[in-house]
Design an enzyme around this catalytic site. Sequence first.
Site: not given
Length: 307
Positions: A140, A165
């Site tokens: 992330y 992400k």
Amino acid sequence: MTTTSAFPALDGVLFFPVTPFTAGDRVDIPALKQHVDERVAAGPGGVFIGCGTGEFHALSAGEYADVVRAGVEATAGRVPVLAGVGGPLGHARECVAAAVSAGVDGLLVMPPYLVRGPQDGVASYIEAIAASTDLPIIAYHRGSAQLTLPTVERLLDLPTLMGIKDGVGDVALAQQFVRAARTHGRSDVQFFNGLLTAEASQSAYRAIGIPLYSSAVFAMAPEIALAFYSAYEAGDEVRQDQFLDEFFTPLVRLRDTTPGFAVSLIKAGVRLGGLEVGGVRPPLTSPTHAQVEVLAELLSTGRRIAA
């Protein structure tokens, strides 16, 4: 290089459940199972349990284990389930063990909290989590774990890296990440738009080769999220613009009035839909009655457009 061939297949709207709490501030497992079961029946492409929308930051290790287990059980194999892990490395490793025991299909590696290390430290943190399990991981890119291009190139050597992400919003940098994966022969790595209310920026991400996005709106109003996704997939710009102008952009304005409302408003929207999931834990705060009324009007508009 040798990579993992058994990555979960993710497509469509990605669902991030809230974590319900009782009036006594305990995790409400029956409500969580109902929330997940009903939303999975609506047709998301995957479930991300115990992540940001699920208030990962506010859960004890024991609560986290219960939440992830309930999410896997309620999903019942209908779509892939990924669990959030992060925070202090020791806690992250405990969460990995609990998620593996629960039977998840992969992990979303969220940032360590409070401290901010150099890029070598950020990469080492993600590598340490990857080394603790054979499960596929998604890195992330946000907060104290923002990645540079050299760091992404290093992470692409991890055979279990299934995705990145993006929660930063630097589209030019995100495009460099996508191109780096191609250069490294990692066609198996998937990229996600993970910005808050991602629908508001997804057209830009799709243009650089990132077709997937997380939808917090799906948790409170799946019919709106799915209708937008249908227009997005069909290339119906007129319908997308209507959703953006009348629903998503006003929702972003309401969200931006108060820090943490990216979670608080979603939970309020779930309550407006009839499922009592309680409020948010500190340091987040719940919206005022007036703000909930504005949210209710926006959801009514969104559902009208969807219909």
